[in-house]
Design a protein around this motif. Structure first.
Motif, PDB file in Angstrom:
ATOM      1  N   GLU A  11     -21.778  70.878  33.068  1.00 14.39           N
ATOM      2  CA  GLU A  11     -21.138  71.022  31.761  1.00 14.39           C
ATOM      3  C   GLU A  11     -21.889  72.095  30.987  1.00 14.39           C
ATOM      4  OE1 GLU A  11     -18.378  69.634  30.363  1.00 14.39           O
ATOM      5  OE2 GLU A  11     -18.008  68.730  32.316  1.00 14.39           O
ATOM      6  N   ILE A  12     -21.140  73.008  30.387  1.00 11.13           N
ATOM      7  CA  ILE A  12     -21.732  74.108  29.633  1.00 11.13           C
ATOM      8  C   ILE A  12     -21.186  74.083  28.211  1.00 11.13           C
ATOM      9  CG2 ILE A  12     -21.996  76.609  29.499  1.00 11.13           C
ATOM     10  CD1 ILE A  12     -21.680  76.706  32.550  1.00 11.13           C
ATOM     11  N   ARG A  18     -16.649  82.761  27.336  1.00 11.29           N
ATOM     12  CA  ARG A  18     -18.093  83.081  27.385  1.00 11.29           C
ATOM     13  C   ARG A  18     -18.642  82.804  28.785  1.00 11.29           C
ATOM     14  NH1 ARG A  18     -21.962  86.077  27.144  1.00 11.29           N
ATOM     15  NH2 ARG A  18     -23.989  85.124  26.905  1.00 11.29           N
ATOM     16  N   VAL A  19     -18.282  81.685  29.373  1.00 17.15           N
ATOM     17  CA  VAL A  19     -18.740  81.349  30.729  1.00 17.15           C
ATOM     18  C   VAL A  19     -18.179  82.358  31.724  1.00 17.15           C
ATOM     19  CG1 VAL A  19     -18.745  79.591  32.544  1.00 17.15           C
ATOM     20  CG2 VAL A  19     -19.012  78.906  30.138  1.00 17.15           C
ATOM     21  N   TRP A  20     -16.905  82.713  31.543  1.00 19.67           N
ATOM     22  CA  TRP A  20     -16.267  83.696  32.429  1.00 19.67           C
ATOM     23  C   TRP A  20     -17.010  85.030  32.385  1.00 19.67           C
ATOM     24  CZ3 TRP A  20     -13.206  83.911  36.426  1.00 19.67           C
ATOM     25  CH2 TRP A  20     -12.653  85.135  36.795  1.00 19.67           C
ATOM     26  N   ALA A  21     -17.423  85.446  31.207  1.00 14.60           N
ATOM     27  CA  ALA A  21     -18.143  86.719  31.076  1.00 14.60           C
ATOM     28  C   ALA A  21     -19.411  86.725  31.927  1.00 14.60           C
ATOM     29  CB  ALA A  21     -18.486  86.986  29.612  1.00 14.60           C
ATOM     30  N   SER A  96     -13.451  71.799  28.531  1.00 14.12           N
ATOM     31  CA  SER A  96     -13.844  70.401  28.345  1.00 14.12           C
ATOM     32  C   SER A  96     -14.006  70.132  26.853  1.00 14.12           C
ATOM     33  CB  SER A  96     -15.153  70.111  29.087  1.00 14.12           C
ATOM     34  OG  SER A  96     -16.232  70.804  28.474  1.00 14.12           O
ATOM     35  N   ALA A  97     -14.256  68.896  26.510  1.00 11.38           N
ATOM     36  CA  ALA A  97     -14.395  68.510  25.100  1.00 11.38           C
ATOM     37  C   ALA A  97     -15.571  69.223  24.439  1.00 11.38           C
ATOM     38  CB  ALA A  97     -14.564  67.001  24.990  1.00 11.38           C
ATOM     39  N   THR A  98     -16.597  69.571  25.226  1.00 15.85           N
ATOM     40  CA  THR A  98     -17.790  70.207  24.653  1.00 15.85           C
ATOM     41  C   THR A  98     -17.922  71.681  25.017  1.00 15.85           C
ATOM     42  OG1 THR A  98     -19.117  69.507  26.546  1.00 15.85           O
ATOM     43  CG2 THR A  98     -19.065  68.033  24.636  1.00 15.85           C
ATOM     44  N   GLY A  99     -16.970  72.224  25.757  1.00 13.51           N
ATOM     45  CA  GLY A  99     -17.050  73.625  26.156  1.00 13.51           C
ATOM     46  C   GLY A  99     -16.324  73.889  27.461  1.00 13.51           C
ATOM     47  N   THR A 100     -17.115  73.956  28.554  1.00 16.73           N
ATOM     48  CA  THR A 100     -16.546  74.313  29.856  1.00 16.73           C
ATOM     49  C   THR A 100     -17.224  73.525  30.966  1.00 16.73           C
ATOM     50  OG1 THR A 100     -16.212  76.562  29.046  1.00 16.73           O
ATOM     51  CG2 THR A 100     -16.073  76.251  31.424  1.00 16.73           C
ATOM     52  N   THR A 101     -16.419  73.015  31.882  1.00  8.46           N
ATOM     53  CA  THR A 101     -16.947  72.445  33.112  1.00  8.46           C
ATOM     54  C   THR A 101     -16.895  73.556  34.151  1.00  8.46           C
ATOM     55  OG1 THR A 101     -16.088  70.259  32.552  1.00  8.46           O
ATOM     56  CG2 THR A 101     -16.654  70.648  34.866  1.00  8.46           C
ATOM     57  N   LEU A 102     -18.034  73.863  34.766  1.00 10.87           N
ATOM     58  CA  LEU A 102     -18.107  74.902  35.782  1.00 10.87           C
ATOM     59  C   LEU A 102     -18.446  74.258  37.115  1.00 10.87           C
ATOM     60  CD1 LEU A 102     -18.100  77.908  36.612  1.00 10.87           C
ATOM     61  CD2 LEU A 102     -20.549  77.951  36.033  1.00 10.87           C
ATOM     62  N   ALA A 149     -27.576  81.137  30.448  1.00 14.78           N
ATOM     63  CA  ALA A 149     -27.096  82.452  30.004  1.00 14.78           C
ATOM     64  C   ALA A 149     -25.867  82.324  29.100  1.00 14.78           C
ATOM     65  CB  ALA A 149     -26.768  83.329  31.219  1.00 14.78           C
ATOM     66  N   ALA A 150     -24.944  81.440  29.462  1.00 17.70           N
ATOM     67  CA  ALA A 150     -23.718  81.289  28.674  1.00 17.70           C
ATOM     68  C   ALA A 150     -23.968  80.634  27.313  1.00 17.70           C
ATOM     69  CB  ALA A 150     -22.676  80.483  29.458  1.00 17.70           C
ATOM     70  N   GLU A 151     -24.950  79.762  27.265  1.00 17.66           N
ATOM     71  CA  GLU A 151     -25.252  79.052  26.013  1.00 17.66           C
ATOM     72  C   GLU A 151     -26.175  79.853  25.091  1.00 17.66           C
ATOM     73  OE1 GLU A 151     -24.739  74.430  27.570  1.00 17.66           O
ATOM     74  OE2 GLU A 151     -26.773  75.228  27.237  1.00 17.66           O
TER      75      GLU A 151
END
Length: 152
Positions: A11-12, A18-21, A96-102, A149-151
């Motif tokens: 979870e990010i 942002r995660v995709w970048a 996800s509810a808090t950002g992104t599931t990777l 990095a994403a956070e």
């Protein structure tokens, strides 16, 4: 025979864009992966069909692999197929509810890699169980570095 699927999820606390970048910047793979030290991108921006030369390292052993991007859906999925052993490495992003599931995975269709890959795993990397345990740990390490990095 290789395990058909090795997969880890994290979870990010960052948006999918942002995660995709971070994930889609394959030239930075050496910063994330403990095994793939460098990806050299051919042909401009990464997209479906892009080819790469990858420099991998484990201790004193260094070896190249070649890959082709087989899935490229911004903010959803990036996957590349390693030409030399037929494995597919993928990153799937889900809001996800808090950002992104990777999710990062390594897939081996039918558990069959190339003959040379099988021999190297058996004779040089200590066998499938040992090598795949290292791959799982490496995936977790990679995801952790992408998260940081994403956070940031």
């Amino acid at each position: 025979m290789a395990t058909p699927l090795i997969e880890e999820t994290i979870e990010i606390d960052a948006t999918p864009d942002r995660v995709w970048a971070v994930v889609s910047d394959l030239a930075r793979m050496g910063e994330w992966s403990p095994q793939c030290k460098k990806m050299i991108i051919f042909g401009g921006p990464v997209k479906a069909g892009t080819r790469t030369l990858n420099i991998n390292r484990r201790g004193a052993l260094v070896w190249p692999t070649r890959a082709k991007v087989v899935a490229f859906e911004p903010e959803k999925e990036l996957a590349f197929r390693i030409t030399d052993n037929h494995t597919v490495w993928s990153y799937r992003l889900t809001p996800s509810a808090t950002g992104t599931t990777l999710t990062e995975s390594r897939t081996v269709a039918g558990g069959q890699t190339t003959k040379i890959s099988s021999v190297l795993v058996d004779k040089v990397f200590g066998g499938n169980t040992n090598f795949e345990s290292e791959l799982s740990a490496g995936i977790r390490e990679t995801l952790g570095k992408i998260k940081r990095a994403a956070e940031a």
